[in-house]
Design an enzyme around this catalytic site. Structure first.
Site, mmCIF file in Angstrom:
data_model
loop_
_atom_site.group_PDB
_atom_site.id
_atom_site.type_symbol
_atom_site.label_atom_id
_atom_site.label_comp_id
_atom_site.label_asym_id
_atom_site.label_seq_id
_atom_site.Cartn_x
_atom_site.Cartn_y
_atom_site.Cartn_z
ATOM 1 N N ASN A 99 -52.193 -139.374 -28.318
ATOM 2 C CA ASN A 99 -50.813 -139.037 -28.680
ATOM 3 C C ASN A 99 -50.052 -138.723 -27.387
ATOM 4 O O ASN A 99 -50.535 -137.950 -26.554
ATOM 5 C CB ASN A 99 -50.824 -137.830 -29.629
ATOM 6 N N CYS A 130 -41.702 -133.986 -31.935
ATOM 7 C CA CYS A 130 -42.051 -132.571 -31.756
ATOM 8 C C CYS A 130 -40.832 -131.682 -32.009
ATOM 9 O O CYS A 130 -39.810 -131.833 -31.349
ATOM 10 C CB CYS A 130 -42.587 -132.282 -30.364
HETATM 11 O O1 RRO Z 1 -46.983 -128.589 -29.574
HETATM 12 C C1 RRO Z 1 -46.265 -128.352 -30.567
HETATM 13 O O2 RRO Z 1 -45.597 -127.311 -30.672
HETATM 14 C C2 RRO Z 1 -46.120 -129.311 -31.675
HETATM 15 C C3 RRO Z 1 -45.999 -130.659 -31.508
HETATM 16 BR BR1 RRO Z 1 -46.123 -131.480 -29.861
HETATM 17 C C4 RRO Z 1 -45.747 -131.476 -32.630
HETATM 18 O O3 RRO Z 1 -45.593 -132.700 -32.564
HETATM 19 N N1 RRO Z 1 -45.661 -130.902 -33.834
HETATM 20 C C5 RRO Z 1 -45.798 -129.578 -33.994
HETATM 21 O O4 RRO Z 1 -45.696 -129.093 -35.116
HETATM 22 N N2 RRO Z 1 -46.030 -128.791 -32.903
#
Ligand code: RRO
Length: 303
Positions: A99, A130
């Site tokens: 990812n 995100c």
């Molecule tokens: O790292 C996060 O806070 C996070 C990510 Br990258 C995401 O894609 N989805 C999420 O709920 N948290």
């Protein structure tokens, strides 16, 4: 013997049960706890160009039938991912999906181009969704033109599987799905977390340092099902379902709706064996119902 294989793009997966990004680390964390190679694919925690420390705590709070996270993409960055995380991942016989997330359009392609030099990776899941970062974040999958452009830039850099992971925090997920399909994505994964919030009534402070975060778990399953159903009707490429899958019955609902594969996420925090148990349940269901190939269940919704 049930034939559990599913095909997405040019990749054959032994079975349709994957683990969702951010809920299974880089797989090494789960060694000895679960038969990792029994899982259809490992989707790694998001990798960015540079290392990131992530957000301040508290980063996680439990909510009725779910949880809210605001982790903020902490990771070691692409170069250390290659030297520190890939050696274990490349020992696995299951499929490996990395990812990735960029701050700006070109960064997605830059990270993918670098990873494409490394053996042992089957494909990329582009994190367009995100909810917890200031720069970029949701914008990549909230605007169809940007989603299409970034997908095109990545497509030019790799022949490996390209999966675009979409947010539910939009008016029309079908429109975004069509955009990434036009951009050359092999598949779509959906959904990422829904923006949510929780308040401590004694301190009157938000329970998450960044105030809002991403809601996941059983609370979001009906939303995920509706979004996956919408996507399946709008695109021709396979859809990989994510959202509150806690059991094989949940997984089966998504397959019936038309998902080609599913990802188990939040359930991994409660039980490291959640994904393998989901697969076992699906296989038993097939055996008990005289279904010899799992693909025969996909898209059998009666409306
Ligand atoms: O790292 C996060 O806070 C996070 C990510 Br990258 C995401 O894609 N989805 C999420 O709920 N948290």
């Amino acid at each position: 013997m049930i034939d559990a294989r599913v095909h997405i793009g040019q990749v054959c997966f032994d079975n349709p049960v994957m683990v969702a990004s951010g809920t299974f680390g880089y797989a090494a964390e789960f060694e000895g706890l679960v038969d990792i190679n029994a899982i259809g694919a490992i989707v790694t925690k998001t990798v960015t160009l540079e290392p990131r420390p992530g957000n301040p705590p508290p980063r996680i709070v439990e909510t009725p039938s779910g949880m809210i996270n605001s982790i903020g993409l902490p990771n070691v960055g692409v170069e250390q991912f290659i030297t520190e995380k890939m050696p274990f991942l490349s020992t696995l016989t299951t499929r490996i999906i990395v990812n990735v997330a960029g701050k700006v359009n070109e960064e997605f392609a830059q990270i993918v181009a670098r990873l494409d030099e490394v053996p042992g990776i089957d494909g990329y899941e582009l994190n367009y969704s995100c909810p917890n970062v200031k720069e970029g974040g949701l914008s990549f999958s909230a605007d169809p033109a940007i989603a299409e452009k970034v997908t095109k830039l990545v497509r030019q850099k790799t022949k490996r599987l390209v999966i675009a992971k979409l947010t539910p925090n939009v008016t029309s997920i079908g429109e975004i799905g069509q955009a990434v399909q036009n951009g050359g994505a092999d598949a779509i994964s959906a959904i990422n977390t829904l923006v949510g919030m929780a308040v401590d009534i004694n301190s009157r402070k938000p329970k998450i340092a960044t105030i809002t975060g991403g809601l996941s778990g059983p609370a979001i399953k009906p939303v995920a099902l509706a979004k996956v159903f919408e996507l399946v009707q709008c695109v021709n490429i396979p859809v990989i379902a994510i959202g509150g899958i806690m059991s094989w019955q949940d997984a089966l609902e998504f397959l019936i709706v038309g998902a080609r594969a599913i990802q188990v996420g939040t359930a991994n925090f409660m039980d490291p064996g959640a994904a393998t148990k989901t697969l076992d349940g699906l296989l038993s269901y097939c055996r008990e119902n005289g279904i010899s190939r799992i693909v025969d269940v996909i898209g059998t919704l009666k409306t």
